[in-house]
Design a protein around this motif. Structure first.
Motif, short mmCIF file in Angstrom:
data_model
loop_
_atom_site.label_atom_id
_atom_site.label_comp_id
_atom_site.label_asym_id
_atom_site.label_seq_id
_atom_site.Cartn_x
_atom_site.Cartn_y
_atom_site.Cartn_z
N ALA A 50 31.55 0.49 15.35
CA ALA A 50 30.44 0.26 16.27
C ALA A 50 29.54 -0.89 15.81
N SER A 109 26.99 -1.67 10.63
CA SER A 109 26.71 -2.04 9.24
C SER A 109 25.82 -3.26 9.23
N ALA A 136 32.30 -5.84 8.22
CA ALA A 136 33.23 -5.75 9.35
C ALA A 136 33.53 -7.12 9.99
N GLY A 155 24.74 11.89 9.10
CA GLY A 155 23.63 10.97 8.85
C GLY A 155 22.60 11.08 9.97
N GLN A 197 28.06 5.57 15.22
CA GLN A 197 29.18 5.01 14.47
C GLN A 197 30.51 5.63 14.91
C1 LIG Z 1 20.46 2.61 13.19
C2 LIG Z 1 21.40 2.89 12.03
C3 LIG Z 1 21.32 4.12 11.38
C4 LIG Z 1 22.15 4.38 10.30
N1 LIG Z 1 22.05 5.60 9.66
C5 LIG Z 1 22.81 5.85 8.57
C6 LIG Z 1 22.70 7.08 7.85
O1 LIG Z 1 21.94 7.98 8.24
N2 LIG Z 1 23.44 7.24 6.72
C7 LIG Z 1 24.25 6.27 6.26
O2 LIG Z 1 24.87 6.45 5.21
N3 LIG Z 1 24.43 5.11 6.93
C8 LIG Z 1 23.73 4.89 8.07
N4 LIG Z 1 23.90 3.70 8.75
C9 LIG Z 1 24.96 2.79 8.31
C10 LIG Z 1 26.27 3.08 9.07
O3 LIG Z 1 26.54 4.46 9.12
C11 LIG Z 1 27.45 2.41 8.37
O4 LIG Z 1 27.21 1.06 8.17
C12 LIG Z 1 28.78 2.63 9.12
O5 LIG Z 1 29.80 2.04 8.37
C13 LIG Z 1 28.76 2.05 10.52
O6 LIG Z 1 29.88 2.52 11.24
P1 LIG Z 1 30.55 1.61 12.37
O7 LIG Z 1 31.47 2.45 13.16
O8 LIG Z 1 29.51 0.87 13.08
O9 LIG Z 1 31.42 0.65 11.45
P2 LIG Z 1 31.34 -0.98 11.26
O10 LIG Z 1 30.01 -1.30 10.80
O11 LIG Z 1 31.82 -1.61 12.51
O12 LIG Z 1 32.41 -1.13 10.12
C14 LIG Z 1 32.15 -0.66 8.84
C15 LIG Z 1 33.38 -0.82 7.96
O13 LIG Z 1 34.38 0.09 8.40
C16 LIG Z 1 35.57 -0.63 8.58
N5 LIG Z 1 36.35 0.03 9.61
C17 LIG Z 1 35.97 0.35 10.87
N6 LIG Z 1 37.00 0.96 11.49
C18 LIG Z 1 38.01 1.00 10.61
C19 LIG Z 1 39.35 1.49 10.65
N7 LIG Z 1 39.83 2.08 11.73
N8 LIG Z 1 40.13 1.35 9.56
C20 LIG Z 1 39.64 0.77 8.44
N9 LIG Z 1 38.41 0.28 8.34
C21 LIG Z 1 37.61 0.41 9.41
C22 LIG Z 1 35.14 -2.02 8.97
O14 LIG Z 1 36.18 -2.96 8.75
C23 LIG Z 1 34.00 -2.21 8.00
O15 LIG Z 1 34.53 -2.49 6.74
C24 LIG Z 1 23.09 3.40 9.85
C25 LIG Z 1 23.17 2.18 10.51
C26 LIG Z 1 22.32 1.92 11.60
C27 LIG Z 1 22.42 0.60 12.31
#
Ligand SMILES: Cc1cc2nc3c(=O)[nH]c(=O)nc-3n(C[C@H](O)[C@H](O)[C@H](O)COP(=O)(O)OP(=O)(O)OC[C@H]3O[C@@H](n4cnc5c(N)ncnc54)[C@H](O)[C@@H]3O)c2cc1C
Length: 433
Positions: free
Chosen positions: A46, A49, A54, A105, A110
């Motif tokens: 999503a 990060s 990503a 979280g 995500q």
């Molecule tokens: C508003 C907000 C609130 C948040 N709250 C928290 C919280 O409460 N606790 C916490 O710990 N973090 C929190 N985060 C951070 C967030 O949970 C992490 O950064 C998480 O990785 C984001 O998930 P995403 O799906 O957006 O992944 P992305 O940010 O798109 O990707 C993260 C990583 O995962 C990898 N990835 C994605 N899909 C796959 C796949 N299928 N196979 C292999 N690798 C993959 C990507 O390549 C990248 O390395 C928050 C972030 C925001 C913006």
């Protein structure tokens, strides 16, 4: 060429190709095509990060179409879930099965694979991050083959891949060890920072999930205690008007307005923080676990978060408080403080260590006035491990010292991706090229 930007708007990349596979075999085919073209591959969830973990200028695999629960093992409370499933879809689907994730979280935007890949965590010293609930997963490798791993099958790959930073391959499916659906009783109240620190060691033992928001340049803390309750507990969800007032109006709409005002006149920030701390008053309610754990975050910000040993939390916060008192950096967002138990995952921030997590944020339109760098210098003195998805400046040499299984992770990476098909600039920095 398209442009990709993350949620916070601070990371951008220009992938030469974007693919949206809907099945695991389509993921494998896309990886093989990228191999033939000689371009790197990165799965993106999503985009929540804050780091460039990503980002890629090669093939971006968007997994919005790879969603859903594929198998339910009712006897063992396990489910198999396609990797791109967003948590906000997964949580109600689990509830319908009478199941839940043991911990979550703050948000549910995500994807499952994105959340586990960077070590997303919630709070609770008797609980762990989301990746600790993973009992198996399937990885699409650089040659386009699929590899299944669990504690019994390919155990070293399993230890590396649960928090794998997207460095080993593309996760196509995840098996989760769930728990029976449960409700949480939430109690939220304002308190004084020094009083909170005095009793925090006991509080985190007495309550299942302790979460604190400290408003910088004030000593006001919003404390949240969430405790698990049985079906006979009489508590009720928040009335709809109260949820709308607190979560939609105060935490999002009004907060955007005050942040814009702060960006125009940073000198008003201490006053604004004091008012904000008092507006979000005491409340008590009971609801399904996932409804209590997560909230909506519409006001955009940048964030850095470090895990420090649990006992260091008081020292870290007092040092940050003293730095803020001297430098008056106009931070408009509260610092968040959480706690988790240890786990055994090689690159988990909680690897063999009970942690306190301290997170510092700033509104996306405002400079942090050196606060993030000062925060990093403070946590560095306490063996701080950075959240992989949140802003930090550490490189492979510093991280190797913080993670006893760092070289084991690199060995598995070398075995699975010798040609570095899944590399990007962020991984070059934190793992080495
Ligand atoms: C508003 C907000 C609130 C948040 N709250 C928290 C919280 O409460 N606790 C916490 O710990 N973090 C929190 N985060 C951070 C967030 O949970 C992490 O950064 C998480 O990785 C984001 O998930 P995403 O799906 O957006 O992944 P992305 O940010 O798109 O990707 C993260 C990583 O995962 C990898 N990835 C994605 N899909 C796959 C796949 N299928 N196979 C292999 N690798 C993959 C990507 O390549 C990248 O390395 C928050 C972030 C925001 C913006």
């Amino acid at each position: 060429m398209t442009t990709w930007t993350n949620w916070a708007g601070n990371q951008t990349s220009h992938p030469v190709e974007v693919a949206t596979p809907r099945r695991p075999d389509e993921v494998c085919a896309a990886i093989q095509r990228a191999g033939a073209r000689g371009i790197p591959v990165k799965a993106v969830g999503a985009g929540h990060s804050f780091t460039a973990v990503a980002a890629t200028d090669g093939l971006h695999l968007r997994l919005d179409g790879l969603t859903g629960i594929t198998h339910v093992d009712r006897e063992r409370s396990r489910v198999r879930v396609l990797a791109g499933t967003p948590l906000h879809v997964l949580n109600p689907a689990l509830q319908a099965l009478g199941l839940a994730l043991p911990n979550l979280g703050d948000i549910d935007r995500q994807t499952l694979a994105g959340a586990i890949s960077t070590g997303t965590h919630g709070t609770g010293v008797r609980f762990q991050g989301i990746a600790a609930a993973v009992s198996g997963l399937v990885l699409a490798l650089a040659d386009g083959s699929l590899l299944e791993c669990s504690a019994d099958v390919e155990p070293r790959v399993f230890q590396a891949a649960r928090v794998g930073l997207g460095a080993l391959g593309v996760i196509t499916e995840v098996e989760l060890q769930c728990v029976p659906a449960f409700r949480l009783h939430a109690k939220e109240f304002g308190a004084d920072l020094l009083e909170v620190l005095d009793r925090v060691a006991d509080d985190v033992e007495q309550h299942d999930h302790v979460d604190m928001h400290w408003f910088p340049l004030t000593d006001r803390v919003l404390v949240k205690h969430n405790d698990r309750v049985g079906d006979d507990h009489a508590g009720a969800p928040l009335p709809r008007w109260r949820a709308l007032l607190d979560d939609e109006l105060l935490s999002n709409r009004l907060f955007e307005v005050t942040n814009r005002a702060a960006a125009a006149v940073p000198a008003i920030v201490p006053r604004l923080n004091g008012v904000a701390a008092r507006l979000l008053g005491a409340r008590e309610y009971t609801d399904d676990s996932w409804r209590v754990f997560v909230a909506e975050r519409k006001v955009r910000f940048r964030e850095s978060e470090y895990a420090v040993p649990r006992a260091a939390v008081g020292d870290v916060l007092l040092e940050v408080r003293s730095w803020l008192a001297r430098h008056r950096a106009p931070l408009t967002f509260p610092l968040e403080i959480r706690f988790t138990g240890a786990d055994d995952i090689w690159l988990s921030t909680a690897h063999q260590r009970e942690n306190a997590y301290v997170a510092i944020h700033q509104y996306h339109r405002m400079d942090d006035h050196g606060a993030f760098a000062a925060f990093e210098a403070i946590v560095a003195e306490h063996a701080g491990r950075p959240h992989w998805g949140k802003l930090h400046s550490l490189g492979a040499e510093e991280l190797r010292v913080l993670y006893p299984r760092f070289d084991d992770f690199l060995e598995v990476r070398h075995q699975l991706d010798p040609g570095r098909r899944f590399a990007n600039a962020y991984l070059d920095r934190v793992l080495g090229a």
